[in-house]
Design an enzyme around this catalytic site. Structure first.
Site, short mmCIF file in Angstrom:
data_model
loop_
_atom_site.label_atom_id
_atom_site.label_comp_id
_atom_site.label_asym_id
_atom_site.label_seq_id
_atom_site.Cartn_x
_atom_site.Cartn_y
_atom_site.Cartn_z
CD GLU A 263 20.52 64.42 35.68
OE1 GLU A 263 20.34 65.03 36.74
OE2 GLU A 263 21.47 63.65 35.50
CG HIS A 281 21.53 63.28 39.68
ND1 HIS A 281 21.96 64.23 38.78
CD2 HIS A 281 22.52 63.20 40.60
CE1 HIS A 281 23.13 64.71 39.16
NE2 HIS A 281 23.49 64.10 40.27
C1 MLT Z 1 26.87 66.16 43.23
O1 MLT Z 1 27.31 66.80 42.27
O2 MLT Z 1 27.23 66.36 44.38
C2 MLT Z 1 25.83 65.12 43.00
O3 MLT Z 1 25.71 64.79 41.67
C3 MLT Z 1 24.52 65.49 43.60
C4 MLT Z 1 24.07 66.83 43.13
O4 MLT Z 1 24.38 67.26 42.04
O5 MLT Z 1 23.37 67.51 43.87
#
Ligand code: MLT
Length: 329
Positions: A263, A281
């Site tokens: 990503e 995401h």
């Molecule tokens: C999480 O791990 O809480 C979500 O994927 C969002 C993020 O990684 O910030």
């Protein structure tokens, strides 16, 4: 010396409250510059990140004054928790605060794939009125397979129940008497059985060595023909090329991915497939979830700096008393 370093885009009233009490440095893009990051962490007592900052052993060793790492989110794959623990540093995170938002987007993706909503929208905006092209399927009466039945998996299953779906779940850490699985009348099954039975497969897994590449060619090919695949957890659990092949072969009927193995991702065949829905995401990106996440992580960071135990610590609630061993420069 600064009290709190924020190396990603985290803001809001709770951050403002920290600024009014502590010396805070906010550099939203700092995670992109490892050298500068290594400089900055040397002199901070608390460090708040999202999922982009690599909180690795090198940076933790450089951060000799650090008492607490606040991870604004649930995934801990960017934080070396074991190394932080060895250094006596508290790692606080937000285990529940964004779970509803993720469950809601998983439902949104299910409906979008089952009813071709993105494609129908794009086609209609081109001036077409192609009703026959978008003959969908109902979720009602279908089987949802939840891979990873933690909080988010459970909340997704609850919502699926309201749509009249049956739920099967795979989670090697749960037993059949699990109360949350009972509540959603989920049948706990082996992964191969889930793949064979589910009309919709939804992944809710952390990124660990055990889950890396779990959804590979063999597993996609073992899915019920035409089943839908959704991943709102971590991209590394999917072998993307294998998913592409399964989509092309029609074994997987459609896929929705909010997370990618890298990503931001490189353009790939996934972007070109019509039965694929891609988002950047954003599962946890709702006002409500972000307010909760920011409040919880800021609260824990302030608590540790005030000498109080963190409420959502992964490892330890209080930092190990100093002096901690210093690394020779
Ligand atoms: C999480 O791990 O809480 C979500 O994927 C969002 C993020 O990684 O910030």
């Amino acid at each position: 010396m600064i009290d709190i370093l924020i190396s990603e885009n985290i803001h809001g009233a709770q951050v403002d409250a920290l600024v009014s009490r502590f010396k805070v440095v906010i550099q939203s893009d700092l995670w992109k510059d490892p050298a500068l990051l290594a400089e900055k962490v040397k002199n901070c007592r608390a460090w708040i990140v999202r999922n982009q900052t690599p909180v690795n052993a090198t940076l933790i060793d450089a951060a000799q004054e650090l008492l607490v790492i606040g991870r604004a989110g649930v995934g801990l794959d960017n934080v070396d928790v074991q190394h932080a623990e060895r250094a006596g540093i508290v790692v606080a995170y937000t285990p529940d605060q964004n779970a509803i938002s993720v469950a809601e987007i998983a439902m949104g993706m299910m409906l979008s794939l089952a009813r071709f909503l993105p494609a129908a929208d794009a086609d209609t905006k081109k001036g077409n009125w192609s009703r026959q092209r978008f003959l969908g399927t109902e979720l009602y009466g279908k089987t949802l397979g939840i891979i990873g039945a933690g909080k988010i998996g459970y909340l997704t299953a609850r919502r699926a129940m309201a749509f009249g779906m049956k739920v099967v779940a795979y989670d090697p850490f749960l037993s059949e008497d699990n109360i949350l699985l009972s509540e959603v009348q989920a049948e706990l099954v082996e992964l191969e059985e889930l793949l064979a039975r589910a009309d919709v497969v939804s992944c809710h897994l952390p990124a660990t060595p055990q889950t890396a590449g779990l959804l590979n060619r063999a597993r996609f090919m073992a899915m019920k023909p035409g089943a839908l695949f959704i991943n709102t957890s971590r991209g590394k659990v999917v072998v993307e090329e294998d998913l592409v092949q399964a989509l092309k072969a029609g074994v997987v009927g459609g896929a929705a991915l909010d997370v990618r193995s890298k990503e931001p991702p490189q353009m790939s065949e996934l972007e070109a497939l019509p039965n694929v829905l891609l988002t950047p995401h954003i599962a946890a990106f709702t006002r409500e979830a972000q307010d909760r996440v920011t409040a919880a992580v800021c609260n824990d960071v302030a608590r540790v700096l005030d000498g109080k135990p963190a409420l959502n610590a992964v490892n330890r609630a209080m930092p190990k008393p100093r002096p901690r061993p210093r690394v020779t420069p």
